[in-house]
Design a protein around this motif. Structure first.
Motif, mmCIF file in Angstrom:
data_model
loop_
_atom_site.group_PDB
_atom_site.id
_atom_site.type_symbol
_atom_site.label_atom_id
_atom_site.label_comp_id
_atom_site.label_asym_id
_atom_site.label_seq_id
_atom_site.Cartn_x
_atom_site.Cartn_y
_atom_site.Cartn_z
ATOM 1 N N LEU A 315 0.847 -1.193 0.000
ATOM 2 C CA LEU A 315 0.000 0.000 0.000
ATOM 3 C C LEU A 315 0.884 1.245 0.000
ATOM 4 O O LEU A 315 1.688 1.445 0.917
ATOM 5 N N VAL A 316 0.735 2.069 -1.044
ATOM 6 C CA VAL A 316 1.529 3.296 -1.191
ATOM 7 C C VAL A 316 0.584 4.483 -1.096
ATOM 8 O O VAL A 316 -0.274 4.668 -1.963
ATOM 9 N N LYS A 317 0.735 5.269 -0.039
ATOM 10 C CA LYS A 317 -0.095 6.465 0.149
ATOM 11 C C LYS A 317 0.664 7.663 -0.409
ATOM 12 O O LYS A 317 1.655 8.116 0.170
ATOM 13 N N LEU A 318 0.182 8.171 -1.522
ATOM 14 C CA LEU A 318 0.928 9.209 -2.227
ATOM 15 C C LEU A 318 1.023 10.504 -1.439
ATOM 16 O O LEU A 318 1.959 11.285 -1.636
ATOM 17 N N ARG A 319 0.074 10.768 -0.557
ATOM 18 C CA ARG A 319 0.138 12.016 0.190
ATOM 19 C C ARG A 319 1.383 12.075 1.077
ATOM 20 O O ARG A 319 1.846 13.154 1.436
ATOM 21 N N SER A 320 1.956 10.912 1.410
ATOM 22 C CA SER A 320 3.178 10.887 2.213
ATOM 23 C C SER A 320 4.407 11.254 1.395
ATOM 24 O O SER A 320 5.492 11.425 1.966
ATOM 25 N N TYR A 321 4.266 11.341 0.075
ATOM 26 C CA TYR A 321 5.389 11.676 -0.800
ATOM 27 C C TYR A 321 5.161 13.001 -1.517
ATOM 28 O O TYR A 321 5.676 13.234 -2.599
ATOM 29 N N ALA A 322 4.393 13.875 -0.863
ATOM 30 C CA ALA A 322 4.096 15.162 -1.484
ATOM 31 C C ALA A 322 5.334 16.038 -1.611
ATOM 32 O O ALA A 322 5.412 16.886 -2.498
ATOM 33 N N ASP A 323 6.314 15.855 -0.736
ATOM 34 C CA ASP A 323 7.494 16.712 -0.751
ATOM 35 C C ASP A 323 8.778 15.924 -0.962
ATOM 36 O O ASP A 323 9.853 16.373 -0.582
ATOM 37 N N ARG A 324 8.683 14.732 -1.550
ATOM 38 C CA ARG A 324 9.887 13.932 -1.792
ATOM 39 C C ARG A 324 9.648 13.008 -2.976
ATOM 40 O O ARG A 324 8.535 12.930 -3.522
ATOM 41 N N ASP A 325 10.701 12.315 -3.371
ATOM 42 C CA ASP A 325 10.609 11.440 -4.525
ATOM 43 C C ASP A 325 9.681 10.266 -4.236
ATOM 44 O O ASP A 325 9.554 9.803 -3.097
ATOM 45 N N LEU A 326 9.044 9.787 -5.296
ATOM 46 C CA LEU A 326 8.186 8.618 -5.161
ATOM 47 C C LEU A 326 9.033 7.397 -4.773
ATOM 48 O O LEU A 326 10.198 7.296 -5.133
ATOM 49 N N PRO A 327 8.451 6.456 -4.040
ATOM 50 C CA PRO A 327 9.253 5.379 -3.439
ATOM 51 C C PRO A 327 9.736 4.353 -4.465
ATOM 52 O O PRO A 327 9.061 4.053 -5.453
ATOM 53 N N ARG A 328 10.905 3.808 -4.192
ATOM 54 C CA ARG A 328 11.409 2.655 -4.928
ATOM 55 C C ARG A 328 10.835 1.388 -4.290
ATOM 56 O O ARG A 328 10.335 1.436 -3.170
ATOM 57 N N PRO A 329 10.883 0.253 -4.975
ATOM 58 C CA PRO A 329 10.277 -0.967 -4.408
ATOM 59 C C PRO A 329 10.757 -1.289 -3.002
ATOM 60 O O PRO A 329 9.956 -1.721 -2.163
ATOM 61 N N GLY A 364 -4.487 7.932 -3.727
ATOM 62 C CA GLY A 364 -4.491 9.384 -3.603
ATOM 63 C C GLY A 364 -3.685 10.153 -4.624
ATOM 64 O O GLY A 364 -2.862 10.987 -4.234
ATOM 65 N N VAL A 365 -3.909 9.913 -5.907
ATOM 66 C CA VAL A 365 -3.239 10.739 -6.929
ATOM 67 C C VAL A 365 -3.608 12.202 -6.751
ATOM 68 O O VAL A 365 -2.789 13.101 -6.940
ATOM 69 N N ASP A 366 -4.838 12.455 -6.337
ATOM 70 C CA ASP A 366 -5.315 13.829 -6.187
ATOM 71 C C ASP A 366 -4.644 14.560 -5.034
ATOM 72 O O ASP A 366 -4.735 15.790 -4.944
ATOM 73 N N GLU A 367 -3.959 13.853 -4.145
ATOM 74 C CA GLU A 367 -3.338 14.494 -2.991
ATOM 75 C C GLU A 367 -1.946 15.030 -3.299
ATOM 76 O O GLU A 367 -1.262 15.524 -2.404
ATOM 77 N N LEU A 368 -1.516 14.927 -4.539
ATOM 78 C CA LEU A 368 -0.285 15.558 -4.996
ATOM 79 C C LEU A 368 -0.628 16.766 -5.851
ATOM 80 O O LEU A 368 -1.689 16.831 -6.462
ATOM 81 N N THR A 369 0.276 17.711 -5.890
ATOM 82 C CA THR A 369 0.055 18.905 -6.706
ATOM 83 C C THR A 369 0.173 18.554 -8.180
ATOM 84 O O THR A 369 0.659 17.474 -8.555
ATOM 85 N N GLY A 370 -0.261 19.489 -9.010
ATOM 86 C CA GLY A 370 -0.225 19.241 -10.446
ATOM 87 C C GLY A 370 1.158 18.907 -10.958
ATOM 88 O O GLY A 370 1.343 18.004 -11.782
ATOM 89 N N GLY A 371 2.162 19.622 -10.476
ATOM 90 C CA GLY A 371 3.522 19.350 -10.913
ATOM 91 C C GLY A 371 4.018 17.998 -10.444
ATOM 92 O O GLY A 371 4.752 17.299 -11.166
#
Length: 480
Positions: A315-329, A364-371
């Motif tokens: 389970l990957v919660k994208l809101r936890s990566y709003a200010d950092r790189d997306l996680p590696r496996p 939560g794709v919507d919990e990240l900014t457009g950029g």
């Protein structure tokens, strides 16, 4: 004179053992029991040659006798001559009875210290010797073993025997190494440390997911000093989804006669490996992903999703990566199972993903900014290129992702519908079972959401009550 005679007997015993090693075949019991004179006659039929061998034996005996006499003269001066005589007699008896064949020497690696230790272990010092006598016994025996090993090492027959022994040991060592290597886990690029710990860690991880994610807080329910929670596995209600009609792959995905556009979410999930699930805020997207993770961890799928049993959920919660790189496996566990991340075998996450039995839940794709959303597609595309067999569910609000947003990646879009009266109608099997939250509610009846009229409850509370509606809250909340 008596002491010199005893020392000479000790030296002769050492010389005879050395000559036996020289004359005997490789460590046979028969040759060790034959009289020395017979061995010499068999080896040297010529009388003059035999005389020379006998003189060499005498030289060895004299050299050992001189060393033994020196020890007796300087060690333990408090012992009398009779005591020393007794000690030398015991040493001679030990040398006569001990196994000093070339096999014994090679087993001790031709090390005099080890040889003396083995002799003492096999033939301990007589108990009737005093403390000083026992110590002198050990010193003289050590000296005799040292002399014997030095002589045997220089015998011409000893070198071939030692080489044969070494080759035999190397052969045995090779077999042992082969057996050990067969037991070692195979090391590959994906498993640099092997896979022997994978099964145990998988069990620990699934157990952790099952325990930590199986909890649902009832949002919108206000109770004094109490935050109602209930097990997600109990509260979950199957919702309906509508398949998108605008995507190119829609026809292939729903290429079943009379297949309705609106269906249960489990049915939609079972028809493909990749889904983009869109829904409004509070519609149950995150709850659905948590339920999928918990059910996968427990192997509790049934019906159309039965083949999902055995999957490992991430389970990957994208809101936890709003200010950092997306996680590696290898970072997929950091948020959902951080307590176990340090125990994860190297490459374990990659191996689960590559096995095709992984369930990747991206919330939560919507919990990240457009950029930041622009980085999701390349990140997801890279994962799918490396692990094409994984099952993936991505959730987002409609405002952040169109139904065709992941068409190129092969995702089938679906829209999570709002709950209908049929969704909230209690079933006969759960209609009389009080919920876990109700059983522990400490609030007054006027503040308890389960005691209020149904019109007062939020949609979330209605959903929970529909799954396990209590007739009344238990005491102290609604005690009669």
């Amino acid at each position: 004179m008596a002491l010199e005679t005893a020392a000479l007997k000790v030296g002769t015993a050492v010389g005879e053992r050395a000559v036996r090693t020289w004359l005997s075949a490789r460590s046979t019991g028969e040759s060790s029991s034959r009289p020395l004179i017979e061995l010499m006659r068999a080896r040297f039929p010529d009388h003059l040659v035999r005389r020379k061998a006998e003189r060499q034996l005498d030289d060895i005996a004299d050299a050992v006798t001189a060393r033994v006499m020196k020890l007796c003269a300087h060690e333990f001066p408090g012992l009398g001559e009779d005591d020393r005589h007794v000690v030398l007699a015991e040493v001679r008896d030990t040398l006569t009875r001990a196994d000093l064949s070339d096999r014994a020497l090679l087993a001790a690696d031709a090390d005099p210290v080890r040889l003396a230790r083995e002799v003492c272990r096999a033939l301990p010092a007589p108990k009737d010797l005093g403390e000083a006598q026992s110590r002198l016994y050990e010193v003289v025996l050590d000296e005799c073993c040292d002399c014997l090993v030095r002589v045997v090492r220089h015998l011409p027959e000893f070198q071939p025997r030692a080489a044969t022994e070494m080759l035999g040991r190397l052969s045995g060592l090779g077999e042992q190494m082969s057996a050990m290597l067969e037991r070692l886990p195979a090391r590959t690029l994906e498993a640099p440390d092997g896979t022997d710990r994978d099964t145990e860690f998988r069990r620990r991880y699934l157990e952790h997911v099952s325990q930590t994610l199986d909890s649902l807080e009832l949002m919108g329910v206000r109770v004094e000093r109490f935050r109602p929670r209930t097990p997600l596995s109990v509260a979950y209600i199957s919702l309906s989804v509508t398949a998108a009609r605008t995507r190119a792959a829609h026809d292939a995905w729903h290429d079943v006669p009379d297949e309705p556009a609106t269906m249960r979410v489990e049915s939609a999930l079972s028809q493909g490996h990749r889904m983009l699930l869109r829904g409004e805020a509070g519609g149950g997207k995150s709850t659905l992903l948590r339920w999928l993770a918990v059910t996968a961890a427990r192997g509790g799928f049934s019906g159309e999703l039965a083949e999902w049993n055995g999957c490992v959920p991430f389970l990957v919660k994208l809101r936890s990566y709003a200010d950092r790189d997306l996680p590696r496996p290898e970072q997929f566990l950091d948020l959902t199972a951080g307590a176990l991340a340090g125990l994860m075998p190297t490459g374990w996450a990659h191996r689960q993903l590559a096995s095709g039995r992984a369930l990747l839940l991206i919330d939560g794709v919507d919990e990240l900014t457009g950029g930041q959303r622009k980085a999701i597609k390349p990140w997801l595309r890279g994962l799918l290129a490396e692990f094409p067999a994984i099952r993936v569910v991505v959730t987002s609000r409609p405002s952040a992702a169109r139904s065709s947003w992941l068409d190129e990646e092969g995702f089938a879009p679906a829209f999570l519908e709002r709950m209908t009266p049929s969704d909230t109608r209690p079933s006969s099997s759960t209609g009389t079972r009080p919920s876990a939250a109700a059983r522990t509610c400490p609030a007054r009846p006027s503040n308890c959401p389960w005691c209020r009229p149904a019109s007062w409850r939020t949609s979330t509370t209605r959903r929970i009550c529909a799954r396990s509606p209590p007739r009344r809250c238990s005491p102290p909340c609604c005690a009669p």
